[in-house]
Scaffold this motif. Structure first.
Motif, mmCIF file in Angstrom:
data_model
loop_
_atom_site.group_PDB
_atom_site.id
_atom_site.type_symbol
_atom_site.label_atom_id
_atom_site.label_comp_id
_atom_site.label_asym_id
_atom_site.label_seq_id
_atom_site.Cartn_x
_atom_site.Cartn_y
_atom_site.Cartn_z
ATOM 1 N N THR A 103 61.750 26.046 56.067
ATOM 2 C CA THR A 103 61.217 27.826 55.805
ATOM 3 C C THR A 103 60.937 27.563 54.493
ATOM 4 O OG1 THR A 103 63.065 28.631 55.582
ATOM 5 C CG2 THR A 103 61.758 28.939 58.188
ATOM 6 N N THR A 104 60.099 28.380 53.594
ATOM 7 C CA THR A 104 59.808 28.306 52.485
ATOM 8 C C THR A 104 60.579 29.755 51.593
ATOM 9 O OG1 THR A 104 57.574 27.272 52.683
ATOM 10 C CG2 THR A 104 58.026 28.383 50.783
ATOM 11 N N LEU A 105 61.419 29.347 50.991
ATOM 12 C CA LEU A 105 62.355 30.259 49.896
ATOM 13 C C LEU A 105 61.283 31.116 48.528
ATOM 14 C CD1 LEU A 105 66.151 28.932 49.946
ATOM 15 C CD2 LEU A 105 64.327 30.663 51.588
ATOM 16 N N ALA A 106 61.104 30.302 48.011
ATOM 17 C CA ALA A 106 59.825 30.119 47.345
ATOM 18 C C ALA A 106 58.928 29.611 47.217
ATOM 19 C CB ALA A 106 60.787 31.146 45.891
ATOM 20 N N THR A 107 57.634 29.856 45.870
ATOM 21 C CA THR A 107 56.836 29.154 45.361
ATOM 22 C C THR A 107 55.661 29.701 44.321
ATOM 23 O OG1 THR A 107 54.838 27.689 45.974
ATOM 24 C CG2 THR A 107 55.130 29.485 46.941
ATOM 25 N N THR A 108 55.790 29.548 43.254
ATOM 26 C CA THR A 108 54.779 29.603 42.106
ATOM 27 C C THR A 108 53.493 29.679 42.906
ATOM 28 O OG1 THR A 108 54.570 27.471 41.398
ATOM 29 C CG2 THR A 108 55.504 29.935 40.071
ATOM 30 N N GLY A 109 53.561 28.470 43.873
ATOM 31 C CA GLY A 109 51.778 28.341 44.149
ATOM 32 C C GLY A 109 50.751 27.537 43.779
ATOM 33 N N GLY A 110 51.527 26.962 42.361
ATOM 34 C CA GLY A 110 51.080 25.914 42.047
ATOM 35 C C GLY A 110 51.323 25.968 40.686
ATOM 36 N N PHE A 111 51.102 25.831 39.106
ATOM 37 C CA PHE A 111 51.505 24.996 38.179
ATOM 38 C C PHE A 111 50.423 26.416 37.631
ATOM 39 C CE2 PHE A 111 51.111 21.039 39.144
ATOM 40 C CZ PHE A 111 52.042 20.428 38.218
ATOM 41 N N VAL A 112 51.549 26.988 36.367
ATOM 42 C CA VAL A 112 51.772 28.341 35.900
ATOM 43 C C VAL A 112 52.496 28.213 34.662
ATOM 44 C CG1 VAL A 112 52.298 29.726 37.465
ATOM 45 C CG2 VAL A 112 54.614 28.632 36.117
ATOM 46 N N THR A 113 52.081 29.174 33.277
ATOM 47 C CA THR A 113 52.909 28.421 32.063
ATOM 48 C C THR A 113 53.983 30.609 31.726
ATOM 49 O OG1 THR A 113 50.855 28.101 31.256
ATOM 50 C CG2 THR A 113 52.333 28.597 29.659
ATOM 51 N N LEU A 114 54.869 29.549 31.390
ATOM 52 C CA LEU A 114 55.414 30.946 31.485
ATOM 53 C C LEU A 114 56.473 31.057 29.690
ATOM 54 C CD1 LEU A 114 58.194 33.155 32.975
ATOM 55 C CD2 LEU A 114 58.603 31.487 32.967
ATOM 56 N N GLY A 115 55.862 31.569 28.415
ATOM 57 C CA GLY A 115 56.422 31.802 27.560
ATOM 58 C C GLY A 115 58.349 31.328 27.240
ATOM 59 N N SER A 116 58.703 31.201 26.087
ATOM 60 C CA SER A 116 60.027 30.918 25.961
ATOM 61 C C SER A 116 60.730 32.032 26.138
ATOM 62 C CB SER A 116 59.709 30.868 23.936
ATOM 63 O OG SER A 116 61.297 30.906 24.060
ATOM 64 N N GLY A 117 61.651 32.455 26.909
ATOM 65 C CA GLY A 117 62.693 33.726 27.446
ATOM 66 C C GLY A 117 62.152 34.893 27.421
ATOM 67 N N ALA A 118 60.685 33.986 28.307
ATOM 68 C CA ALA A 118 59.905 35.148 29.403
ATOM 69 C C ALA A 118 60.662 34.859 30.674
ATOM 70 C CB ALA A 118 58.371 34.979 29.259
ATOM 71 N N THR A 119 60.437 35.754 31.840
ATOM 72 C CA THR A 119 61.170 35.687 32.986
ATOM 73 C C THR A 119 59.891 36.067 33.762
ATOM 74 O OG1 THR A 119 62.937 36.449 32.616
ATOM 75 C CG2 THR A 119 62.492 36.819 35.034
ATOM 76 N N LEU A 120 59.544 35.052 35.121
ATOM 77 C CA LEU A 120 59.015 35.013 35.968
ATOM 78 C C LEU A 120 59.624 35.963 37.436
ATOM 79 C CD1 LEU A 120 55.830 34.847 37.506
ATOM 80 C CD2 LEU A 120 56.583 32.538 37.461
ATOM 81 N N ASN A 121 59.235 36.503 38.584
ATOM 82 C CA ASN A 121 59.812 37.321 39.309
ATOM 83 C C ASN A 121 59.027 37.087 40.326
ATOM 84 O OD1 ASN A 121 60.990 38.994 40.756
ATOM 85 N ND2 ASN A 121 60.873 41.029 40.024
ATOM 86 N N LEU A 122 59.129 35.924 41.019
ATOM 87 C CA LEU A 122 58.521 36.042 42.263
ATOM 88 C C LEU A 122 59.017 36.731 43.574
ATOM 89 C CD1 LEU A 122 59.031 31.529 42.124
ATOM 90 C CD2 LEU A 122 57.304 32.734 41.134
ATOM 91 N N GLY A 123 59.535 37.318 43.667
ATOM 92 C CA GLY A 123 59.577 38.659 44.236
ATOM 93 C C GLY A 123 60.700 37.657 45.698
ATOM 94 N N THR A 124 60.580 39.194 46.884
ATOM 95 C CA THR A 124 60.845 38.193 48.330
ATOM 96 C C THR A 124 60.052 37.810 49.219
ATOM 97 O OG1 THR A 124 61.899 40.166 47.926
ATOM 98 C CG2 THR A 124 62.483 39.534 49.956
ATOM 99 N N THR A 125 60.735 36.702 49.827
ATOM 100 C CA THR A 125 59.633 36.097 50.278
ATOM 101 C C THR A 125 60.847 35.616 51.423
ATOM 102 O OG1 THR A 125 58.735 34.209 48.649
ATOM 103 C CG2 THR A 125 58.695 33.536 50.754
#
Length: 218
Positions: free
Chosen positions: A107-129
Motif C-alpha cells: 500500500t502507498t503511505l505517501a508520495t510527492t507525485g513526482g519531483f518537487v523543490t523544497l527551500g532550505s528549512g522549509a517543510t512540505l506537508n503531504l497530509g494523510t494518505t
C-alpha cells in the motif's frame, strides 16, 4: 398404458434425486484493528469439512489497510530538488501449507507525485494518505480440507525512497495499518437421493392410478 405409467413414475423419481444436488458456499473472515506499524497480527479461518460434500473451489482473499500522515523538511543549507515515495509491504504466513508471494501486496503511505523543490528549512506537508491492498489465493484444495481452523499471520515492513535531496530531507511519518482475510468454499453437498415431498406426492398419485388401471384390466 402400464408401461407409460411406470416410465413417468421413474422420471419423476430421477428428477427429484438430481434436483437435490447443487453447489453451496461456506464463508469465513476476520479483520484486525488498526495499529501503529510495524504490525504483527493473525486470525483464524475455517477449514473445509469433507463430510459436507465435494469441494469444488476455494477463494482466499488477503486484505490490508494503511493510513499515514507525512511531512518532509529540508535540513540542507540550499533548496533541494527531489522526489519521495513511501510504501508498506504486507507479508502473510499460513500453518496449513499455503504460500503466497513476498510481499503479497503493498500500500502507498505517501508520495510527492513526482519531483518537487523544497527551500532550505522549509517543510512540505503531504497530509494523510489512506490505502488498501489485497491478494487472492485459490489452492491447492487439499491444503484447505480438514477439521477446525487454520491460522493466517500478517506482518508489515515499511520503506521509503528519495531521489535527490542530498540526503538532507527529514521524513516524519505516523502510520497505522491492519490486515485480515476472508475465505469462500464452493462445494457440492453429499446427497442421499431422497425424493422431495412434491415428488413423493406425485409418486403416490401415480401408484394409485396404476392400481386403478390394473383393476380395469382384470
Amino acid at each position: 398404458m402400464k408401461k407409460n405409467m411406470i416410465a413417468a413414475l421413474l422420471a419423476v423419481s430421477g428428477f427429484a434425486a438430481a434436483g437435490s444436488a447443487q453447489a453451496n458456499v461456506i464463508t469465513g473472515s476476520f479483520l484486525n484493528p488498526m495499529l501503529t506499524t510495524e504490525i504483527n497480527q493473525s486470525g483464524l479461518l475455517p477449514l473445509f469439512d469433507i463430510s459436507l460434500g465435494t469441494l469444488n473451489s476455494v477463494t482466499l482473499t488477503l486484505v490490508g489497510n494503511s493510513s499515514s500522515t507525512t511531512s518532509l523538511t529540508n535540513a540542507a543549507a540550499n533548496p533541494q530538488f527531489f522526489s519521495f515515495q513511501s510504501i508498506l509491504n504486507y507479508f502473510f504466513t499460513f500453518d496449513n501449507g499455503v504460500s503466497v508471494g513476498a510481499p503479497a501486496f503493498t500500500t502507498t503511505l505517501a508520495t510527492t507525485g513526482g519531483f518537487v523543490t523544497l527551500g532550505s528549512g522549509a517543510t512540505l506537508n503531504l497530509g494523510t494518505t489512506t490505502d488498501s491492498g489485497s491478494a487472492v489465493v485459490t489452492g491447492p484444495l487439499a491444503n484447505f480440507i480438514g477439521s477446525g481452523n487454520f491460522t493466517v499471520g500478517c506482518t508489515t515492513l515499511s520503506g521509503s525512497t528519495f531521489n535527490g535531496g542530498g540526503a538532507n530531507i527529514q521524513n516524519i511519518q505516523n502510520t497505522t495499518a491492519n490486515c485480515g482475510a476472508d475465505i469462500s468454499y464452493d462445494y457440492t453437498p453429499t446427497t442421499t437421493h431422497v425424493p422431495e415431498p412434491t415428488a413423493l406426492w406425485l409418486l403416490g398419485v401415480g401408484l394409485l392410478g396404476l392400481v386403478g388401471v390394473r383393476r380395469k384390466l382384470s
